[in-house]
Enzyme design. Structure first.
Site, PDB file in Angstrom:
ATOM      1  CD  GLU A 122     -29.463  48.906  50.322  1.00 48.36           C
ATOM      2  OE1 GLU A 122     -29.097  48.005  51.089  1.00 48.36           O
ATOM      3  OE2 GLU A 122     -28.919  50.027  50.280  1.00 48.36           O
ATOM      4  CB  SER A 214     -28.258  60.460  50.749  1.00 47.76           C
ATOM      5  OG  SER A 214     -27.215  59.545  51.007  1.00 47.76           O
ATOM      6  CG  ASN A 216     -24.385  57.361  51.979  1.00 49.60           C
ATOM      7  OD1 ASN A 216     -23.465  58.163  52.114  1.00 49.60           O
ATOM      8  ND2 ASN A 216     -25.081  57.281  50.862  1.00 49.60           N
TER       9      ASN A 216
END
Length: 274
Positions: A122, A214, A216
Site C-alpha cells: 500500500e 497483514s 492491520n
C-alpha cells in the site's frame, strides 16, 4: 471456556468488494496478493481460478487483471493500461484517497511525509504518486531524526493507529511553518482497533485471527497485548495450542480486515472443543 467476540471485526468494505470482484472475474490474475490472507487466496485460486502474479512484465496480452486492494505503483498501472489487458481495479477507496492527496500536495510543493511501513505494498503504491521523493517514517522517533522541510503534507497508511498519527502530526505542527494533515486511516480499521482494545481489558486470553503478513492484523495483536499479555495471532484453527487455554475462563476473539467468516467460525469451534 466462554468466548466473547469483539464488537467490530473481520472483513472491511474494501476486502468484501475485492472478494466479490474476484469471484465474478473467474480465471483472472491479481497483480500481487489480492488481500493479506493466504487461506482466502488459496480458496479463490481453487474455486475460481484466480492466480497471483508478482511481476507486471509477466502478464500477457489478453489476460484479465485485478488490481489488489492495496493498490499498485503508478508506473505498473500505466504499463498495464498500455497493453491489451482487461483491468479491473479492486483498489480500496480508502487507499485511493492518500494516492490522490500525495499527487496533489507534491505538485503544490509540499514535502510528502507518509506514516507507514516502507515495504508494505500500500505504501509503495502511495509513494509512487509523489512528484518528489517522499519521506516514509515508521514512528515519531524516526521522524525526529529525519530532515523535515518547512512546508509538509502528512498522510498515513490506512491501518495505522490513530494516536500514533496524532503524535506525529503534533510534532510537525510545532516544527514546521506549514503542515497539512490528512487522516487517511480507514474507519473500519479504527473501529476494529477500538473494539480489540475494549475487549482485551475484559478477557483472560485473546485470539486474533488473520494473515501473519497483514498489517492491520498485527496492529490488532499489538493493541491486545497492551491489556492482555496472553494474546495470540493465528491464521486458522490449526495454529491454536491447547496450553494457551490452561486456567483461562473467558476468551476474546477478533479478526483482521482480510479474515473471512469461514475461518473465524472454524477457530471458534476449535476453541470450544478444547
Amino acid at each position: 471456556m466462554k468466548i466473547k467476540m469483539a464488537k467490530n471485526y473481520g472483513f472491511c468494505f474494501g476486502v468484501k468488494r475485492a472478494i466479490q470482484i474476484a469471484e465474478k472475474t473467474k480465471d483472472s490474475v491479481t497483480l500481487g496478493s489480492l488481500i493479506h490472507n493466504p487461506k482466502e487466496i488459496s480458496r479463490l485460486q481453487l474455486k475460481f481460478g484466480v492466480k497471483v502474479e508478482e511481476n507486471t512484465q509477466a502478464i500477457s496480452n489478453g489476460q484479465n487483471v485485478i488490481i489488489r486492494t492495496h493498490g499498485i505503483p503508478k508506473t505498473d498501472l500505466e504499463y498495464l493500461r498500455s497493453q491489451d489487458i482487461q483491468i479491473t481495479d479492486a483498489t480500496c477507496p480508502y487507499v485511493t484517497k492518500p494516492q490522490q492527496i500525495v499527487e496533489s500536495m507534491s505538485k503544490e510543493g509540499y514535502q510528502i511525509i507518509i506514516f507507514g511501513d516502507k515495504t508494505h505494498p500500500e505504501v509503495k503504491g502511495v509513494m509512487s504518486y509523489s512528484t518528489t521523493k517522499p519521506l516514509v517514517i515508521s514512528s515519531l522517533e524516526v521522524l525526529k531524526k529525519a530532515n523535515v522541510k518547512k512546508k509538509v503534507a502528512l498522510v498515513s497508511q490506512t491501518t495505522k493507529q490513530a494516536q500514533n498519527l496524532l503524535q506525529i502530526a503534533s510534532y510537525l505542527i510545532t516544527h514546521c511553518y506549514e503542515t497539512r494533515v490528512f487522516n487517511t486511516i480507514c474507519n473500519a480499521t479504527f473501529d476494529n482497533q477500538e473494539s480489540a482494545r475494549e475487549l482485551s481489558k475484559e478477557v483472560d486470553i485473546m485470539i486474533i485471527i488473520g494473515g501473519k503478513t497483514s498489517s492491520n492484523t498485527k496492529q490488532l495483536l499489538n493493541i491486545a497485548q497492551q491489556n492482555c499479555p496472553d494474546s495470540y495471532l493465528v491464521e486458522d484453527e490449526n495454529d491454536l495450542q491447547h496450553e494457551w487455554f490452561l486456567g483461562k475462563h473467558l476468551c476474546g476473539i477478533t479478526a483482521g480486515a482480510s479474515t473471512p467468516d469461514w475461518i473465524i467460525d472454524k477457530v471458534k469451534e476449535k476453541i470450544l472443543s478444547i
